[in-house]
Design a protein around this motif. Structure first.
Motif, PDB file in Angstrom:
ATOM      1  N   LEU A 266       2.528   3.475   1.209  1.00 44.92           N
ATOM      2  CA  LEU A 266       1.916   4.015   1.044  1.00 44.92           C
ATOM      3  C   LEU A 266      -0.282   4.222   0.617  1.00 44.92           C
ATOM      4  CD1 LEU A 266       3.526   7.336  -0.308  1.00 44.92           C
ATOM      5  CD2 LEU A 266       3.371   6.841   1.842  1.00 44.92           C
ATOM      6  N   LEU A 267      -0.137   3.009  -0.175  1.00 40.01           N
ATOM      7  CA  LEU A 267      -1.349   3.043  -0.749  1.00 40.01           C
ATOM      8  C   LEU A 267      -2.009   1.440  -0.202  1.00 40.01           C
ATOM      9  CD1 LEU A 267      -2.857   2.413  -3.660  1.00 40.01           C
ATOM     10  CD2 LEU A 267      -1.774   0.170  -4.137  1.00 40.01           C
ATOM     11  N   PHE A 268      -0.805   0.905   0.413  1.00 40.63           N
ATOM     12  CA  PHE A 268      -1.811  -0.451   1.624  1.00 40.63           C
ATOM     13  C   PHE A 268      -1.716   0.219   2.877  1.00 40.63           C
ATOM     14  CE2 PHE A 268       0.533  -3.489  -1.824  1.00 40.63           C
ATOM     15  CZ  PHE A 268       0.023  -3.767  -1.967  1.00 40.63           C
ATOM     16  N   ALA A 269      -0.913   1.045   3.183  1.00 40.47           N
ATOM     17  CA  ALA A 269      -1.094   1.676   4.320  1.00 40.47           C
ATOM     18  C   ALA A 269      -2.594   2.940   4.765  1.00 40.47           C
ATOM     19  CB  ALA A 269      -0.348   3.043   4.391  1.00 40.47           C
ATOM     20  N   ARG A 270      -2.465   3.331   3.346  1.00 40.85           N
ATOM     21  CA  ARG A 270      -4.214   4.285   3.588  1.00 40.85           C
ATOM     22  C   ARG A 270      -5.086   3.086   3.091  1.00 40.85           C
ATOM     23  NH1 ARG A 270      -2.367   9.117  -0.897  1.00 40.85           N
ATOM     24  NH2 ARG A 270      -0.411   9.770   0.489  1.00 40.85           N
ATOM     25  N   ALA A 271      -5.699   1.912   2.348  1.00 40.01           N
ATOM     26  CA  ALA A 271      -6.123   0.062   2.264  1.00 40.01           C
ATOM     27  C   ALA A 271      -6.177  -0.094   3.603  1.00 40.01           C
ATOM     28  CB  ALA A 271      -6.103   0.365   0.942  1.00 40.01           C
ATOM     29  N   GLY A 272      -5.465  -0.018   4.668  1.00 44.03           N
ATOM     30  CA  GLY A 272      -5.516   0.118   5.990  1.00 44.03           C
ATOM     31  C   GLY A 272      -4.788  -1.884   6.043  1.00 44.03           C
ATOM     32  N   LEU A 273      -3.811  -2.488   4.675  1.00 41.01           N
ATOM     33  CA  LEU A 273      -3.433  -3.754   4.929  1.00 41.01           C
ATOM     34  C   LEU A 273      -2.015  -3.564   4.851  1.00 41.01           C
ATOM     35  CD1 LEU A 273      -5.062  -3.881   0.568  1.00 41.01           C
ATOM     36  CD2 LEU A 273      -6.256  -4.816   3.820  1.00 41.01           C
ATOM     37  N   VAL A 274      -1.399  -2.941   6.091  1.00 40.01           N
ATOM     38  CA  VAL A 274      -0.452  -3.400   6.718  1.00 40.01           C
ATOM     39  C   VAL A 274      -0.234  -3.541   7.414  1.00 40.01           C
ATOM     40  CG1 VAL A 274       1.516  -1.498   7.687  1.00 40.01           C
ATOM     41  CG2 VAL A 274       0.793  -0.776   5.532  1.00 40.01           C
ATOM     42  N   ASN A 275       0.779  -4.822   7.771  1.00 37.53           N
ATOM     43  CA  ASN A 275       0.148  -5.903   8.829  1.00 37.53           C
ATOM     44  C   ASN A 275      -0.429  -6.840   8.870  1.00 37.53           C
ATOM     45  OD1 ASN A 275       1.829  -6.825  10.958  1.00 37.53           O
ATOM     46  ND2 ASN A 275       0.426  -5.927  12.411  1.00 37.53           N
ATOM     47  N   THR A 276      -0.382  -6.595   7.346  1.00 39.32           N
ATOM     48  CA  THR A 276      -1.571  -8.107   7.218  1.00 39.32           C
ATOM     49  C   THR A 276      -1.150  -9.033   5.880  1.00 39.32           C
ATOM     50  OG1 THR A 276      -3.264  -7.336   5.589  1.00 39.32           O
ATOM     51  CG2 THR A 276      -3.385  -6.865   7.906  1.00 39.32           C
ATOM     52  N   TYR A 277      -1.834 -10.058   5.736  1.00 32.42           N
ATOM     53  CA  TYR A 277      -1.469 -10.680   3.875  1.00 32.42           C
ATOM     54  C   TYR A 277      -2.416 -10.413   2.793  1.00 32.42           C
ATOM     55  CZ  TYR A 277       1.070 -13.268   7.964  1.00 32.42           C
ATOM     56  OH  TYR A 277       2.308 -13.523   9.785  1.00 32.42           O
TER      57      TYR A 277
END
Length: 273
Positions: A125-136
């Motif tokens: 949830l933290l990375f999804a809200r920060a727009g970092l999903v599907n990145t390294y």
């Protein structure tokens, strides 16, 4: 009498070695078998016609080298960053005085008892809200935060270093950053080797985080090995899985063989004071 005891010890060590290498040996043997031999009953312990074609097919069945490159980039970046961050944090906990330092160290060590599965949903949830999903980027952030166990190793190693080294550097006009980079970090090669091996192995073999945060095109080799070798009916191609897995462990073995002396020394010299 001494010879007899030594002989018994050697036999026990050989038995333990066989016990640990047995699964990998069976995996390597399976990688040499034809598909018909894998399904044959009774089980053939050694292939009648060993073949290396499985390794070639494993490389070409999907973009094996491309996913291996993803794994190498993620694991290598994380290993380097987490080693440097953990060394810096360990230096601060070992050599610098600050209010609440022992409390911070205790809280950090307590996080080692927290199961990873508890943090999966909050992490996503933290990375999804920060727009970092599907990145390294998550692996870069994890690396910059350090790892509690590695910080502990560096802290123990730096604590045991002579205080005269630090005092002499201060007399020469060095600040804390320069003392760390010029004196303490070069002396900590055994712990650096230990940190690189452990952190690279953790990330290289991790299946959960890539499966959670990366799509099928950007995922790592660990995830692709578990899902990529299937036939048109959805059945697993076990001969290709075995061949791909044998090649999968080669980078970790190579890293350990290169740094094994530093790894053993690091574990031996980073104990409790």
């Amino acid at each position: 009498m001494v010879f007899a005891r030594r002989h018994v010890v050697y036999m026990l060590l050989v038995g333990v070695l066989v016990l640990f290498l047995g699964p990998f040996g069976w995996l390597a043997i399976t990688a040499l078998k034809a598909p018909s031999e894998i399904r044959a009953l009774p089980v053939h312990w050694w292939p009648h016609h060993p073949t290396l074609d499985n390794f070639q097919h494993a490389l070409t069945f999907f973009d094996y080298l491309g996913f291996a490159r993803n794994s190498l980039m993620v694991a290598g970046t994380y290993a380097i960053l987490v080693t440097l961050a953990s060394a810096w944090a360990g230096y601060g906990l070992a050599r610098l005085d600050a209010p609440g330092k022992r409390v911070v160290f205790g809280v950090m060590m307590s996080t080692m008892m927290l199961p990873q599965i508890i943090t999966l949903i909050p992490t996503y949830l933290l990375f999804a809200r920060a727009g970092l999903v599907n990145t390294y980027v998550p692996w870069v952030l994890w690396g910059l935060c350090g790892a509690p166990y590695l910080i502990f190793l560096f802290r123990q190693f730096f604590t045991n270093m002579p205080k005269e080294l630090e005092e002499a550097a201060i007399v020469d006009g060095c600040g804390q950053i320069r003392i760390f980079w010029r004196i303490f970090l070069p002396q900590s090669w055994p712990v650096i080797a230990t940190s690189l091996i452990l952190s690279f192995s953790w990330t290289w073999g991790d299946w959960v985080a890539p499966a959670l945060l990366l799509d099928d095109d950007h995922t790592t080799l660990a995830v692709k090995l578990a899902t990529g070798y299937v036939n048109q009916h959805g059945g697993m191609l076990f001969n290709l899985v075995a061949a791909g897995t044998v090649m999968y462990v080669v980078p970790v073995l190579a890293l350990f063989l290169i740094m094994q002396r530093g790894f053993i020394s690091g574990i031996a010299t980073s104990g409790l004071k």
